[in-house]
Motif scaffolding. Structure first.
Motif, PDB file in Angstrom:
ATOM      1  N   GLY A  55       0.809  -1.203   0.000  1.00 31.49           N
ATOM      2  CA  GLY A  55       0.000   0.000   0.000  1.00 31.49           C
ATOM      3  C   GLY A  55       0.841   1.251   0.000  1.00 31.49           C
ATOM      4  N   GLY A  56       0.448   2.212  -0.645  1.00 30.29           N
ATOM      5  CA  GLY A  56       1.046   3.510  -0.585  1.00 30.29           C
ATOM      6  C   GLY A  56       2.426   3.593  -1.155  1.00 30.29           C
ATOM      7  N   LEU A  57       2.846   4.776  -1.365  1.00 27.27           N
ATOM      8  CA  LEU A  57       4.184   4.961  -1.855  1.00 27.27           C
ATOM      9  C   LEU A  57       4.742   6.165  -1.189  1.00 27.27           C
ATOM     10  N   ALA A  58       5.867   6.364  -1.295  1.00 29.65           N
ATOM     11  CA  ALA A  58       6.380   7.633  -0.867  1.00 29.65           C
ATOM     12  C   ALA A  58       7.844   7.587  -1.106  1.00 29.65           C
ATOM     13  N   ALA A  59       8.571   7.845  -1.117  1.00 32.97           N
ATOM     14  CA  ALA A  59       9.880   7.750  -1.620  1.00 32.97           C
ATOM     15  C   ALA A  59      10.840   7.204  -0.679  1.00 32.97           C
ATOM     16  N   ALA A  60      11.559   7.528  -0.806  1.00 31.91           N
ATOM     17  CA  ALA A  60      12.600   7.036  -0.094  1.00 31.91           C
ATOM     18  C   ALA A  60      12.370   6.791   1.299  1.00 31.91           C
ATOM     19  N   ALA A  61      12.582   5.787   1.625  1.00 38.53           N
ATOM     20  CA  ALA A  61      12.372   5.457   2.853  1.00 38.53           C
ATOM     21  C   ALA A  61      13.467   4.887   3.472  1.00 38.53           C
ATOM     22  N   LEU A  62      13.475   4.933   4.794  1.00 40.42           N
ATOM     23  CA  LEU A  62      14.572   4.572   5.544  1.00 40.42           C
ATOM     24  C   LEU A  62      14.269   4.695   6.944  1.00 40.42           C
ATOM     25  N   LEU A  63      14.823   3.870   7.759  1.00 41.52           N
ATOM     26  CA  LEU A  63      14.221   4.272   8.982  1.00 41.52           C
ATOM     27  C   LEU A  63      14.680   3.482  10.152  1.00 41.52           C
ATOM     28  N   SER A  64      14.736   4.166  11.187  1.00 42.28           N
ATOM     29  CA  SER A  64      15.034   3.430  12.381  1.00 42.28           C
ATOM     30  C   SER A  64      14.334   4.053  13.540  1.00 42.28           C
ATOM     31  N   ALA A  78      18.433   1.651  11.435  1.00 44.78           N
ATOM     32  CA  ALA A  78      17.645   0.696  10.654  1.00 44.78           C
ATOM     33  C   ALA A  78      17.939   0.880   9.174  1.00 44.78           C
ATOM     34  N   VAL A  79      17.798  -0.200   8.444  1.00 46.10           N
ATOM     35  CA  VAL A  79      17.952  -0.190   6.995  1.00 46.10           C
ATOM     36  C   VAL A  79      16.678  -0.787   6.407  1.00 46.10           C
ATOM     37  N   ALA A  80      16.157  -0.144   5.371  1.00 41.72           N
ATOM     38  CA  ALA A  80      14.951  -0.638   4.721  1.00 41.72           C
ATOM     39  C   ALA A  80      15.096  -0.544   3.211  1.00 41.72           C
ATOM     40  N   HIS A  81      14.497  -1.490   2.520  1.00 41.54           N
ATOM     41  CA  HIS A  81      14.356  -1.430   1.064  1.00 41.54           C
ATOM     42  C   HIS A  81      12.983  -0.832   0.808  1.00 41.54           C
ATOM     43  N   ALA A 128       2.333  14.585 -14.285  1.00 43.17           N
ATOM     44  CA  ALA A 128       1.891  15.021 -15.620  1.00 43.17           C
ATOM     45  C   ALA A 128       1.637  13.821 -16.541  1.00 43.17           C
ATOM     46  N   SER A 129       0.916  12.842 -16.033  1.00 42.46           N
ATOM     47  CA  SER A 129       0.540  11.625 -16.774  1.00 42.46           C
ATOM     48  C   SER A 129       1.708  10.704 -17.108  1.00 42.46           C
ATOM     49  N   ASN A 130       2.891  10.963 -16.579  1.00 44.22           N
ATOM     50  CA  ASN A 130       4.051  10.101 -16.799  1.00 44.22           C
ATOM     51  C   ASN A 130       4.305   9.257 -15.563  1.00 44.22           C
ATOM     52  N   LEU A 131       4.383   7.950 -15.758  1.00 45.34           N
ATOM     53  CA  LEU A 131       4.635   7.028 -14.653  1.00 45.34           C
ATOM     54  C   LEU A 131       6.103   7.078 -14.244  1.00 45.34           C
ATOM     55  N   THR A 132       6.338   7.118 -12.940  1.00 47.77           N
ATOM     56  CA  THR A 132       7.691   7.078 -12.390  1.00 47.77           C
ATOM     57  C   THR A 132       7.761   5.908 -11.416  1.00 47.77           C
ATOM     58  N   LYS A 133       8.842   5.139 -11.511  1.00 46.41           N
ATOM     59  CA  LYS A 133       9.068   4.029 -10.589  1.00 46.41           C
ATOM     60  C   LYS A 133      10.458   4.180  -9.997  1.00 46.41           C
ATOM     61  N   ILE A 134      10.529   4.076  -8.668  1.00 52.43           N
ATOM     62  CA  ILE A 134      11.787   4.250  -7.947  1.00 52.43           C
ATOM     63  C   ILE A 134      12.015   3.035  -7.055  1.00 52.43           C
ATOM     64  N   LEU A 135      13.231   2.541  -7.019  1.00 49.39           N
ATOM     65  CA  LEU A 135      13.642   1.490  -6.091  1.00 49.39           C
ATOM     66  C   LEU A 135      14.776   2.041  -5.255  1.00 49.39           C
ATOM     67  N   GLY A 136      14.722   1.808  -3.954  1.00 49.28           N
ATOM     68  CA  GLY A 136      15.769   2.377  -3.125  1.00 49.28           C
ATOM     69  C   GLY A 136      16.001   1.661  -1.816  1.00 49.28           C
ATOM     70  N   THR A 137      16.977   2.171  -1.118  1.00 43.88           N
ATOM     71  CA  THR A 137      17.345   1.710   0.213  1.00 43.88           C
ATOM     72  C   THR A 137      17.454   2.945   1.099  1.00 43.88           C
ATOM     73  N   ALA A 138      17.041   2.807   2.326  1.00 44.41           N
ATOM     74  CA  ALA A 138      17.132   3.918   3.260  1.00 44.41           C
ATOM     75  C   ALA A 138      17.874   3.473   4.514  1.00 44.41           C
ATOM     76  N   LEU A 139      18.678   4.375   5.014  1.00 47.29           N
ATOM     77  CA  LEU A 139      19.402   4.164   6.265  1.00 47.29           C
ATOM     78  C   LEU A 139      18.937   5.246   7.221  1.00 47.29           C
TER      79      LEU A 139
END
Length: 156
Positions: free
Chosen positions: A13-22, A110-113, A121-132
């Protein structure tokens, strides 16, 4: 004693960018950060991103937190800097979907994928990342995102 926790389920569910977290307990010397606390923080990050809510995003961080969007850029500073960044970066995003998976928890770090998809503007963006994320209490004190944006040929 070092305590490392790994988790294998991807949060949906949901998106948001970069994530990372502890997350650390209110008294770091008495309590260890847990996978459950990190997942709760990530759920708040997800809500803030999907709802494009800069104030909610800023509340996830300490008053003096640093938010590293790109490794060689100056980090966003404090809740005010994070709030301003989120107001700008999410303004044109729509249909946000954020997913995350806790990879490891060690002390107050914490480390998260994570992954995110959204349209601008009608353009799909997909991001994959890791957060510390380094925490203070249940808030992020230092957040570092590392990510790649898919090219249009890799979106489907």
């Amino acid at each position: 004693m070092t305590h490392v926790t790994t988790c294998g389920a991807i949060r949906g569910g949901g998106l948001a960018a970069a994530a990372l977290l502890s997350f650390a307990a209110q008294n770091a010397s008495a309590q260890q950060l847990t996978t459950a606390a990190v997942e709760k923080w990530l759920a708040g990050y997800e809500r803030a991103w999907e709802q494009r809510d800069p104030a909610r995003a800023a509340e996830l961080f300490t008053a003096t937190a640093s938010y590293h969007e790109m490794p060689f850029e100056t980090p966003k500073a404090g809740q005010a800097g994070i709030r301003e960044y989120w107001a700008q970066v999410t303004a044109d995003q729509r249909d946000i979907d954020f997913r995350s998976q806790v990879i490891a928890v060690n002390g107050q770090t914490a480390v998260a994928h994570w992954s995110a998809t959204f349209t601008v503007a009608s353009n799909l963006t997909k991001i994959l990342g890791t957060a510390l994320t380094e925490t203070s209490g249940y808030l992020a004190a230092a957040f570092k995102k590392f990510f790649n944006v898919a090219s249009p040929t890799h979106l489907y």
